[in-house]
Structures are given as structure tokens and as C-alpha cells.
Design an enzyme around this catalytic site. Sequence first.
Site, PDB file in Angstrom:
ATOM      1  N   LYS A 212     -80.303  -3.146 100.665  1.00 12.89           N
ATOM      2  CA  LYS A 212     -81.008  -4.300 100.105  1.00 12.89           C
ATOM      3  C   LYS A 212     -81.177  -5.377 101.169  1.00 12.89           C
ATOM      4  CE  LYS A 212     -80.715  -7.768  96.422  1.00 12.89           C
ATOM      5  NZ  LYS A 212     -80.705  -8.965  97.299  1.00 12.89           N
ATOM      6  N   HIS A 236     -83.166 -12.250  99.960  1.00 12.34           N
ATOM      7  CA  HIS A 236     -81.928 -12.761  99.362  1.00 12.34           C
ATOM      8  C   HIS A 236     -82.194 -14.017  98.534  1.00 12.34           C
ATOM      9  CE1 HIS A 236     -77.555 -11.888  99.535  1.00 12.34           C
ATOM     10  NE2 HIS A 236     -77.411 -13.165  99.204  1.00 12.34           N
ATOM     11  N   ARG A 239     -82.012 -17.547 100.131  1.00 14.49           N
ATOM     12  CA  ARG A 239     -80.727 -18.220 100.271  1.00 14.49           C
ATOM     13  C   ARG A 239     -80.026 -17.956 101.598  1.00 14.49           C
ATOM     14  NH1 ARG A 239     -78.503 -20.187  95.815  1.00 14.49           N
ATOM     15  NH2 ARG A 239     -76.365 -19.479  96.236  1.00 14.49           N
ATOM     16  N   ASP A 267     -87.513  -7.722  94.987  1.00 17.56           N
ATOM     17  CA  ASP A 267     -87.153  -8.878  94.171  1.00 17.56           C
ATOM     18  C   ASP A 267     -87.645 -10.146  94.849  1.00 17.56           C
ATOM     19  OD1 ASP A 267     -85.374  -9.729  96.143  1.00 17.56           O
ATOM     20  OD2 ASP A 267     -83.569  -9.342  95.000  1.00 17.56           O
ATOM     21  N   GLY A 268     -87.476 -11.279  94.156  1.00 19.74           N
ATOM     22  CA  GLY A 268     -87.866 -12.560  94.743  1.00 19.74           C
ATOM     23  C   GLY A 268     -88.989 -13.243  93.998  1.00 19.74           C
ATOM     24  N   VAL A 270     -89.625 -13.422  90.796  1.00 23.01           N
ATOM     25  CA  VAL A 270     -90.149 -12.759  89.588  1.00 23.01           C
ATOM     26  C   VAL A 270     -89.810 -13.605  88.368  1.00 23.01           C
ATOM     27  CG1 VAL A 270     -90.081 -10.689  88.166  1.00 23.01           C
ATOM     28  CG2 VAL A 270     -89.906 -10.496  90.656  1.00 23.01           C
ATOM     29  N   ARG A 271     -90.839 -14.047  87.671  1.00 19.40           N
ATOM     30  CA  ARG A 271     -90.651 -14.890  86.494  1.00 19.40           C
ATOM     31  C   ARG A 271     -91.299 -14.308  85.238  1.00 19.40           C
ATOM     32  NH1 ARG A 271     -87.648 -16.168  89.779  1.00 19.40           N
ATOM     33  NH2 ARG A 271     -87.364 -18.182  90.821  1.00 19.40           N
ATOM     34  N   GLY A 290     -83.523 -12.081  89.109  1.00 16.35           N
ATOM     35  CA  GLY A 290     -82.284 -12.813  89.276  1.00 16.35           C
ATOM     36  C   GLY A 290     -82.168 -14.072  88.446  1.00 16.35           C
ATOM     37  N   ARG A 291     -82.656 -15.196  88.979  1.00 17.51           N
ATOM     38  CA  ARG A 291     -82.402 -16.499  88.378  1.00 17.51           C
ATOM     39  C   ARG A 291     -82.748 -16.594  86.890  1.00 17.51           C
ATOM     40  NH1 ARG A 291     -83.743 -17.509  93.759  1.00 17.51           N
ATOM     41  NH2 ARG A 291     -82.362 -18.945  94.879  1.00 17.51           N
TER      42      ARG A 291
END
Length: 339
Positions: A212, A236, A239, A267-268, A270-271, A290-291
Amino acid sequence: MDLQTVRSQAKDKLKGYCRVCPVCDGRACAGEVPGMGGTGTGISFRNNLTALASYSLNMRTLHGVSNPSTETELFGTKLSSPIMGAPMTGTPYNMGGAISEREFIGMIVSGSVQAGTLGWTGDGADPAMYTSGLEAIAQEKGRGIPIIKPREQKVIIDCIRRAEEAGALALGVDIDGAGLVTMALKGQPVGPKTKEEIQELVAATKLPFILKGIMTVDEAIMAVEAGVSAIVVSNHGGRILDFTPGAASVLPAIADAVKGKVTILADGGVRTGVDVLKLLALGADGVLVGRPLVVGAFGGGAAGVKLLLDKMTAELKQAMILTGCQNIKDIDSRVIYQA
């Protein structure tokens, strides 16, 4: 349970660490690391979203697709959706500690499984972080993927053995964690790996091995040469290194180079399910979120995580109808508008 309730409860529990903004774009939390923000100026965080937003879609409605399937498969396991929970850790210093590390990752893994997909788990300076993830995976009969920090080789191999004992579906290393200062401060050094070191780790397990944090074509090719089963195109979450491009910007070139030779995940930023459609069209085989799932977990537990994943999958299905894609394999570059 509804989204408004989840967001309201999450905002209360995450107070001082995440503002649960109407649009999670990293502007309000720029530089808040530890915390939920992006490193430095926060541009790497924002680039993930602006990269996705830069792509437009070809709307197609003259076709017979009315009930598309979002089902897919990863490492021989059938999933209801290509959307999975990303590995995340650090509830005390990143999220305020209103829920414990074990509770949080349990919510991510269980909520993902309840949604018919997989939850990934992470690693960090506190040994409880990796252990908590393995416990959550074992509780869900192995339906999860632990990711290990790029520690010393012997330490990683020990973590691999523990993942095998937990019955994990696959495992890997987030090589993009090579510069984590918090790890070094805790006496647990991390750093880059050579291709030969990755080969050693791949050979250390029979489980599918994931790398990853791939952001360039040359390193994607090196990963394939090292024998990994999958890569995750990721910065990441913005971050680690300031001023990196968004994952969606580099994904097409990486896919052109290694598609079919290795499973490509991304990833990154994605909403929504539409964001997922874009990453799949740009070459990904699956997507990590993630978030948004932090909000789901803090605002509604495992049920909140499931709610968010179900919402994104429904959005993906609707977008597939309006772009003429009957199944996940139908989603390709034809979906992306080219001026």
C-alpha cells in the site's frame, strides 16, 4: 438510524479533532497531524479530492442496464461491493479517544462485513493498535486485511505470523508509512524498503501480500517484480508528504503499466459512490474509504459504518445505471469524458 443522526453524534464525540464538515476536503484541518488533517499545507489531502473532481463522466441512457450488480471478488472472496474500509488507527491522538482503539477497529471491520465487504486494519506505535485489528478480524472469522507498518524485517515477519494465526484473508505493508515521525519517537523505526526486502516479505507467507502506498509507475512495476498480489495507489490520505498529487491523478498511468499483472486498489478523497465509479474507470479493481467511516463509527458504531458503505454502494449502482455498466468489469475508461 439516519445519516443526519450519525453525523451529529460523531461531531460531538470527535470535537476538537474532526469538525465533521459538510464537505470533508481537508481545509479546516490542514496541518493537523496528529489529528484528522493532511500534513503541512494540507495540499496532498485536498489533491485527492480535486483529482477526483477533475474527471467528468459520460452519461449514457440508451441501453438495457436497469439493475446492475456491484458484486466483485478479491483474493477468491466474494464481496457485495468493491468498496472497503481503509486501515486506520490512533483513536487517542487522531480522533480524541471517545471510543477505544479496539472498539473503533471492531466497528470498522464488523460494519464492513455487515455491508458484505471487508474492513482493513492498521498498525501504529502502540502495539494495541495492531493487536486490536487482529482481534477484530478473528472475531469476523478472517474477513479482514491487516496492514503492517514498514518496520524492521524481523518485526514485520512476526506480525505476518500473527495475522496468519488470526485467519486473515490477506495482509500487507503500507510502505507510504515510511516517514512516520511518531513511530520513530516511540522507538519503533520505520523506513523505505528495497525490492529485495519486499521479495523476502512476499516469500514469508502464503497469504496474498499487498503493498500500500504506490504513487509512481516505476514503483508499481517494482512491486509486480517483487511478486506482490496487490498494490494500493495511495498517498496515505495526504498525511505523509506535502504536495503529492492525488491518487486519481497517477492511477491511470499505473493501471496502463501493470493492469492484469496485479490487483490494483486505490484510496484517497473517496466521499461518494460516484467517486468509486471514477476510480474503477481509471483502472482500480477496488476502492478503500477512510475518513467517512470514522464519522460512521463514532456516530453510529458498526451500524453507522454499514450505513455509510451501503449509501456509497447505492450511489455506485445508480451511477452504473446512468453510465451503462451492468457489472463492475464493465466499468472502464469509456465512462470517463475525454474533451
